[in-house]
Design an enzyme around this catalytic site. Structure first.
Site, PDB file in Angstrom:
ATOM      1  N   ASP A 153      -0.973  -4.397   5.676  1.00  0.00           N
ATOM      2  CA  ASP A 153      -2.261  -4.706   5.059  1.00  0.00           C
ATOM      3  C   ASP A 153      -2.069  -5.324   3.673  1.00  0.00           C
ATOM      4  O   ASP A 153      -1.286  -4.819   2.867  1.00  0.00           O
ATOM      5  CB  ASP A 153      -3.054  -3.398   4.948  1.00  0.00           C
ATOM      6  CG  ASP A 153      -4.487  -3.627   4.506  1.00  0.00           C
ATOM      7  OD1 ASP A 153      -5.011  -4.734   4.757  1.00  0.00           O
ATOM      8  OD2 ASP A 153      -5.072  -2.701   3.938  1.00  0.00           O
ATOM      9  N   GLU A 154      -2.768  -6.394   3.406  1.00  0.00           N
ATOM     10  CA  GLU A 154      -2.885  -6.981   2.058  1.00  0.00           C
ATOM     11  C   GLU A 154      -1.562  -7.112   1.320  1.00  0.00           C
ATOM     12  O   GLU A 154      -1.456  -6.689   0.172  1.00  0.00           O
ATOM     13  CB  GLU A 154      -3.821  -6.115   1.191  1.00  0.00           C
ATOM     14  CG  GLU A 154      -5.231  -6.042   1.719  1.00  0.00           C
ATOM     15  CD  GLU A 154      -6.140  -5.214   0.800  1.00  0.00           C
ATOM     16  OE1 GLU A 154      -7.274  -5.632   0.592  1.00  0.00           O
ATOM     17  OE2 GLU A 154      -5.710  -4.151   0.324  1.00  0.00           O
ATOM     18  N   THR A 155      -0.584  -7.669   1.950  1.00  0.00           N
ATOM     19  CA  THR A 155       0.707  -7.747   1.260  1.00  0.00           C
ATOM     20  C   THR A 155       0.805  -8.934   0.315  1.00  0.00           C
ATOM     21  O   THR A 155       1.602  -8.903  -0.624  1.00  0.00           O
ATOM     22  CB  THR A 155       1.858  -7.843   2.275  1.00  0.00           C
ATOM     23  OG1 THR A 155       1.644  -8.994   3.077  1.00  0.00           O
ATOM     24  CG2 THR A 155       1.941  -6.608   3.138  1.00  0.00           C
ATOM     25  N   HIS A 168       0.826  -1.222   0.000  1.00  0.00           N
ATOM     26  CA  HIS A 168       0.000   0.000   0.000  1.00  0.00           C
ATOM     27  C   HIS A 168       0.855   1.264   0.000  1.00  0.00           C
ATOM     28  O   HIS A 168       0.524   2.242   0.655  1.00  0.00           O
ATOM     29  CB  HIS A 168      -0.923   0.010   1.236  1.00  0.00           C
ATOM     30  CG  HIS A 168      -2.160  -0.790   1.042  1.00  0.00           C
ATOM     31  ND1 HIS A 168      -3.342  -0.245   0.626  1.00  0.00           N
ATOM     32  CD2 HIS A 168      -2.400  -2.116   1.198  1.00  0.00           C
ATOM     33  CE1 HIS A 168      -4.271  -1.200   0.544  1.00  0.00           C
ATOM     34  NE2 HIS A 168      -3.729  -2.341   0.874  1.00  0.00           N
TER      35      HIS A 168
END
Lengths: 511, 511
Positions: free
Chosen positions: A328-330, A266
């Site tokens: 987050d959301e790696t 992100h």
């Protein structure tokens, strides 16, 4: 006065009970939100209270937190009115509340574990009330409760519900997350939100400062290009001075500010000010530059050094012992931007990681942890769940709860400790947060969209769960609470089907 | 100056194009919304314009509409700024716009069929512009378009896009419906909404004043008990003086006010002030009083007389030639409250109606039509579709379009004439309305929830459909338009994923 309200209630019962709507005029008078742990009322006995002569007093000297709270609560306790218009109706008038703080004034910043307990003594025969707390943070919470005991009738006579309270929160971490990256939020909006948080006894402002989507609004003194090249415009930024101002504004309200800088994914908005920071990503056909860069390239030593220096500055700017480091959301980005990138893939082979993305993630995080510990001995690290799901950083984890639902009852019914688990596991729950992401939210709609609904979460996080089981039972208090915030000047939206507040919302004139 | 913008646009292209988001910085400069019929720009040539010396002029004397519009547009054309800060960049400065109205000033109220056409002449070599209109209503629309040609750079230098416009609306009826019954809307909020309507060239405020849900906020001079007993509180009402004030405020902006008093159903809020007006309703087990009264009892002559007197007053108060008489959702109520009520059922038998609910509905409506015609020769009657579906009142019908969708593109893509039908049938379409009901809407969230999205409908209703096919193509203009409203002080919410306006929203200070 009792007669007046009974009449008013009778008048109102003709409406609203159909279609399962609550009665539009169903609200309490002088009840506290979130519900205190122990409340003793004296048969609905009320004192008169006179806005012009009532005094907040204390023996504490040179305590900025308390003095500013007194100013705030002089306004908030008697919103929109300076004088009682009619003769008092009660037999006894409350003339002052005296605030006593055992440990004196805290010159520092609120931290995890601060003592927010307090008691309020307001007896039927006494003309003065007493607020006692161990720490100044509890005193602030008690002032809010006291201000909520005060209510007015339609003639603007003010009363205070004769009530004794002994109170402390269920969870130490009760937060609101704002996303100022996707859409910029002015410091004025953020401060208004801090006011409303204080009214709801919430104590953590989780500030989601950077993201892939949106501008890089955080001004780093050491790396000014990040915002100079990455912000929407030079006006859409937070300077260190503005950030300190917000932190101090929050401190006066007993609110911690936890910054979040999301890494290693992100991070798109970091790239314009730091070319080469992010890994080039590849699509399924092996073409690069067709997928946006999201994630850092941890195989470049300069990037790891930059991250260490960046967080060193941030850890010095934000006084809270906790900081949020994202994560987050790696996993998707790891595939596209690490494993599919031939240079990074070769580096991983050389370093014995094979095709194990998680190994490279752990490599990045281990560096991060080392650098954070070198910068700050007190720093506790927070991550999103994805990092834990990949099996790393378990020892620095904390549990939070979030919801996406616009209906206040769903927040009210969500219990952070309501999962299947052992008592020891439930003991690990520190609290919860109501998080509002900024895809469709900016300063124009943040306050009405977030409040009063997030206040439903505040009761779940503060109050005894056995006394707060039923949203329907809570509604009249919640309704009064919403109307109270409206009267104080906050644009909190209508939470339920047809109803009204004594003071309706009027747009502030802007010409 | 051109250099400046090219640089700005280059800077911004690094973000936002991913995930199908539009570029956050994608907005036009000095484009008009809704799109005028004919626009000629001169190779993006711009004039300088100086906020302190620029003049609105006219030969018309004693014209309140135009004088007040000049005051308004002096503010709206140059929002938030009094002076140009830097030296002019263009070679020529526009010093005035002269407004010419063929038919002079209209002292009356705008009505269906008013002429809203206008032309703006602004040539590359001229230092003054000309606005021509047949009627004052067109002049107001032209002033709005002219104000939108003006834009500023980040140094607060103002420019006006050198543009010639010839414009007229596609449909004569372009409305917004507000519901002030379920939740009360302050007159300040209603006026703010009228301002925003004028900015979007919308010309009908459809005011849904009464309903079953909510309070009876309309104050009838002849029947004061309706609001005295039926309103939420004495503060939650609209007096005749306040209503006239709103009608006059709308007139100055070329906006008609069409009142809606819904009958014969949706009348629960009338009952407290007029006991016996409504039919007692029965549930499936034949018990009465377990179902709320919704619909009038038309078998009682006194009720029909009351309706006649009520509308006689309303038709005199509201100057528009159209009034909305409701007719919403009557069929269910007709079954429960007419046919299942033994007294009414017996009356129907006696009057040869058998069990034909529609016959009783026609009986009520025929009386209503007769009484309305006796009160006003000009009155045209509007009903909701349900009345037409029951096969009555066909000759007084008009077609409107409504949408429930929160996404602006869906309004943009909705064409009132987009149905399968003959050219003659399409010729019957008078326009459309964006309607916002008040179950979850009050003054706190009306403006941000309704705008700018309802502005998407305004382009569909004003502009040539062949030039406005594609919401994506319209986005940069819509984005500028939203930012323009924000700069003028209106709290219109973010319509799209991550983006920004040059001026972000800051809460008006209220202390």
């Amino acid at each position: 006065m009792l007669k007046y309200y009974i009449f008013a209630l009778l008048l109102q019962t003709t409406y609203g009970w159909f279609f399962n709507y609550p009665n539009p005029g169903e609200f309490t008078y002088g009840e506290v939100w979130p519900l205190p742990l122990n409340v003793t009322t004296f048969n609905n006995f009320t004192h008169n209270i006179n806005p012009t002569s009532f005094k907040f007093t204390t023996q504490l000297t040179n305590c900025d937190i308390l003095q500013q709270a007194f100013q705030r609560y002089q306004k908030w306790t008697f919103p929109g009115n300076k004088t009682s218009l009619s003769a008092p109706v009660s037999t006894i008038t409350l003339s002052q509340i005296n605030v006593q703080v055992t440990k004196g004034c805290d010159q520092g910043y609120p931290q995890m574990g601060m003592d927010e307990s307090y008691t309020i003594q307001l007896n039927p025969t006494s003309t003065s009330a007493t607020l006692k707390a161990n720490e100044i943070w509890g005193a602030i919470r008690g002032l809010e409760s006291f201000s909520q005991l005060v209510f007015k009738d339609s003639n603007n006579n003010f009363y205070v519900k004769t009530t004794t309270i002994s109170d402390s929160p269920r969870f130490p971490h009760r937060g609101i997350m704002l996303d100022s990256s996707r859409h910029y939020l002015s410091t004025g909006i953020i401060k208004q939100n801090l006011d409303i948080m204080a009214i709801n006894k919430m104590n953590v402002f989780h500030w989601h400062l950077t993201d892939s989507d949106g501008g890089f609004s955080y001004v780093s003194s050491r790396f000014p290009d990040l915002s100079a090249k990455g912000a929407y415009t030079p006006k859409h930024v937070y300077t260190p001075v503005q950030i300190k101002d917000i932190i101090d504004y929050a401190r006066l309200r007993g609110i911690r500010v936890i910054a979040e800088f999301d890494t290693p994914g992100h991070m798109t908005s970091w790239e314009p000010g730091r070319p080469g920071l992010l890994a080039t990503c590849y699509d399924k056909q092996g073409r690069n530059d067709t997928i946006l860069k999201y994630i850092i390239d941890p195989t470049v030593d300069a990037n790891l050094q930059f991250i260490g220096q960046f967080f060193d500055e941030a850890l010095n700017l934000f006084p809270d012992n906790y900081m949020h480091f994202g994560g987050d959301e790696t996993s998707t980005y790891q595939q596209e931007c690490w494993l599919d990138n031939p240079t990074i893939a070769a580096w991983m082979q050389q370093h014995g990681m094979g095709k194990n993305n998680t190994a490279l993630l752990i490599y990045y995080l281990s560096n991060l942890v080392k650098q954070v510990q070198a910068s700050s001995k007190n720093a506790s690290m927070i991550f999103w769940q994805e990092v834990l799901d990949q099996g790393v950083a378990r020892d620095s984890s904390h549990l939070f709860i979030m919801l996406y639902n616009p209906i206040w009852q769903s927040y009210y019914n969500c219990d952070p400790a309501g999962f299947t688990g052992t008592a020891a596991q439930k003991q690990l729950v520190l609290g919860g947060e109501a998080c509002i992401w900024g895809e469709y939210v900016d300063g124009t709609n943040l306050i009405p969209r977030l409040w009063p609904n997030a206040g439903a979460a505040s009761e779940r996080l503060w109050s005894d769960v056995s006394q707060t089981q039923d949203a329907n039972a809570a509604w009249p208090r919640f309704h009064e609470h919403r109307c109270r915030m409206l009267s104080r000047g906050y644009q909190v939206q209508v939470p339920n089907a047809p109803d009204f507040c004594p003071d309706y919302w009027d747009p502030p004139s802007f010409f």
